[in-house]
Design a protein around this motif. Structure first.
Motif, PDB file in Angstrom:
ATOM      1  N   UNK A 278       0.965  -1.271   0.078  1.00 19.33           N
ATOM      2  CA  UNK A 278      -0.058  -0.069   0.165  1.00 19.33           C
ATOM      3  C   UNK A 278       0.998   1.206  -0.107  1.00 19.33           C
ATOM      4  N   UNK A 279       0.160   2.392  -0.516  1.00 14.96           N
ATOM      5  CA  UNK A 279       0.941   3.715  -0.498  1.00 14.96           C
ATOM      6  C   UNK A 279       1.417   4.089   0.992  1.00 14.96           C
ATOM      7  N   UNK A 280       0.664   3.964   2.136  1.00 14.84           N
ATOM      8  CA  UNK A 280       0.934   4.303   3.301  1.00 14.84           C
ATOM      9  C   UNK A 280       2.338   3.591   3.696  1.00 14.84           C
ATOM     10  N   UNK A 281       2.041   2.345   3.552  1.00  9.96           N
ATOM     11  CA  UNK A 281       3.300   1.310   4.049  1.00  9.96           C
ATOM     12  C   UNK A 281       4.571   1.476   3.329  1.00  9.96           C
ATOM     13  N   UNK A 282       4.516   1.735   1.784  1.00  9.64           N
ATOM     14  CA  UNK A 282       5.413   1.992   1.119  1.00  9.64           C
ATOM     15  C   UNK A 282       6.291   3.420   1.462  1.00  9.64           C
ATOM     16  N   UNK A 283       5.227   4.460   1.694  1.00 11.27           N
ATOM     17  CA  UNK A 283       5.734   5.884   1.958  1.00 11.27           C
ATOM     18  C   UNK A 283       6.514   5.761   3.200  1.00 11.27           C
ATOM     19  N   UNK A 284       5.873   4.892   4.209  1.00  9.17           N
ATOM     20  CA  UNK A 284       6.624   4.754   5.669  1.00  9.17           C
ATOM     21  C   UNK A 284       8.068   4.150   5.561  1.00  9.17           C
ATOM     22  N   UNK A 285       8.021   2.984   4.666  1.00  8.39           N
ATOM     23  CA  UNK A 285       9.310   2.473   4.730  1.00  8.39           C
ATOM     24  C   UNK A 285      10.408   3.068   3.902  1.00  8.39           C
TER      25      UNK A 285
END
Length: 68
Positions: A48-55
């Motif tokens: 997901x966008x949130x998870x990828x952005x956080x990573x």
């Protein structure tokens, strides 16, 4: 974030994005104020966008004093 369709011969971690019918991978980038890439993360499209952005931000933060 951008999406990339995978080639038929790719057998690495690819996923399927349910929001956009593309099977492949996504690209997440963090850049500085001049637009120079600091970190690039290429996970499966199912991330997901949130998870990828956080990573990608966590990995940028791990660079420490190199990024201030």
């Amino acid at each position: 974030m951008s999406k990339v369709k995978s080639a038929p011969m790719v057998h690495e971690a690819v996923g399927y994005d349910t929001d956009n019918p593309i099977e492949g991978s996504k690209r997440f980038m963090s850049v500085d104020t001049l637009g120079v890439a600091l970190r690039v993360l290429v996970p499966a499209a199912s991330v997901g966008e949130r998870k990828g952005g956080r990573r990608v931000l966590q990995r940028t933060r791990q660079m420490g004093q190199a990024v201030t």
